[in-house]
Design a protein around this motif. Sequence first.
Motif, PDB file in Angstrom:
ATOM      1  N   UNK A   1       0.808  -1.227   0.000  1.00 33.43           N
ATOM      2  CA  UNK A   1       0.000   0.000   0.000  1.00 33.43           C
ATOM      3  C   UNK A   1       0.841   1.277   0.000  1.00 33.43           C
ATOM      4  N   UNK A   2       2.145   1.134  -0.121  1.00 31.04           N
ATOM      5  CA  UNK A   2       3.048   2.282  -0.167  1.00 31.04           C
ATOM      6  C   UNK A   2       4.099   2.010  -1.233  1.00 31.04           C
TER       7      UNK A   2
ATOM      8  N   UNK B   1      12.838   6.977  -1.322  1.00 28.86           N
ATOM      9  CA  UNK B   1      13.916   7.070  -0.334  1.00 28.86           C
ATOM     10  C   UNK B   1      13.371   7.305   1.077  1.00 28.86           C
ATOM     11  N   UNK B   2      12.212   7.973   1.137  1.00 28.10           N
ATOM     12  CA  UNK B   2      11.530   8.203   2.410  1.00 28.10           C
ATOM     13  C   UNK B   2      10.142   7.574   2.314  1.00 28.10           C
ATOM     14  N   UNK B   3       9.861   6.609   3.167  1.00 30.87           N
ATOM     15  CA  UNK B   3       8.595   5.876   3.125  1.00 30.87           C
ATOM     16  C   UNK B   3       7.759   6.269   4.336  1.00 30.87           C
TER      17      UNK B   3
ATOM     18  N   UNK C   1      -2.484   1.848   9.351  1.00 31.56           N
ATOM     19  CA  UNK C   1      -2.951   0.503   9.024  1.00 31.56           C
ATOM     20  C   UNK C   1      -1.940  -0.296   8.209  1.00 31.56           C
ATOM     21  N   UNK C   2      -0.844   0.352   7.781  1.00 26.73           N
ATOM     22  CA  UNK C   2       0.152  -0.337   6.947  1.00 26.73           C
ATOM     23  C   UNK C   2       1.297  -0.934   7.749  1.00 26.73           C
ATOM     24  N   UNK C   3       1.305  -0.700   9.062  1.00 22.22           N
ATOM     25  CA  UNK C   3       2.458  -1.131   9.860  1.00 22.22           C
ATOM     26  C   UNK C   3       2.693  -2.633   9.778  1.00 22.22           C
TER      27      UNK C   3
END
Length: 336
Positions: free
Chosen positions: A211-212, A217-219, A224-226
């Motif tokens: 979902x990402x 380079x920076x996320x 809810x994506x953890x």
Amino acid sequence: SCQSCNKVRQLFVIKALEREDSNMANEIPVYMITGFLEGGKTSFLKFTLQQDYFNDGSKTLLILCEEGETELDQEFMDKYHVVTETIEEESELNREYFREVGKRHKPDRVIIEYNGMWSPKNITQLPFPYSWELYQTITVLDGSTFQLYLNNIKSLAMELLTYTDMVVFNRCTQETPIDTFNRSIKAVNRRAEVMFETKDGETLQPEDVLPYDRDQDVIHLEDEDYGIWYIDAQDNPDEYVGKTIVFKAMVMKNKEFPADVFVPGRNAMTCCADDIRFLGFVCKYKDTASLKRRQWVMVTATFEWEYSDLYGEKGPVLRATEVAQTSAPKEDLVYF
């Protein structure tokens, strides 16, 4: 035949070679086949017993703990040197029973088709004779019906996946949520091999659609994506090394941790309300002393893969550049 059985074959052969090279060459290997009724365990066994790595003239003792939809006839058993014993109660799997059937049949190997409604945790505690060694546990599941078990007996279903070395989902369809199943298994059992196949034996691969954007380079992780990131970071650490991760987490501290280390993470419900686990990675931060246990923070950290004493091996290590107090997420728990 099925494509995923090639992987099963490789693991059986590897186990056999490890046994020959070890000081346990004279021990009798025990293979445990688990799964729910009519999930395909016996069909899997029939296929396995016909392969070169099993059909070598050795005698197999097959202990059946339930009656399935597929049976082994006497002609098949004679051809592949199989003798069977059947039990009905879990309590029958005791030291006296194993000694008695071992003495009667003198097998070269033992396969136990375990009842999927019995506690899988007990597999690791079975009182085998001294010469028997549990080598591998394989769980065979019907991909088209497994969701029903998750809905109705989730605790037992997830426990089944916790105490296994390999999971084979058969009879999968295009509607089978294999991505969700794969993540759920990895959340409770990192070491398990997981395979999915259709009724025609075609292998399906989880898409792992994130979902990402992992290429950034920076996320920035949404709350809810953890859980998805936590699993993917261990499966594909090279994709994250050197990148900056920004996420919300709870602070875990322990007096045994080094002074500059804490663990930011989230509580995850892996099977039921009684099985909530804290999922987090070691994080180095110069101002760890200012953080309070169970405090919610927004972490900005660089992801590295290196040795940590807290792991006892290499693993994900975060190097935080900023840790700021923040509010708790709307949903406290992470689900899979």
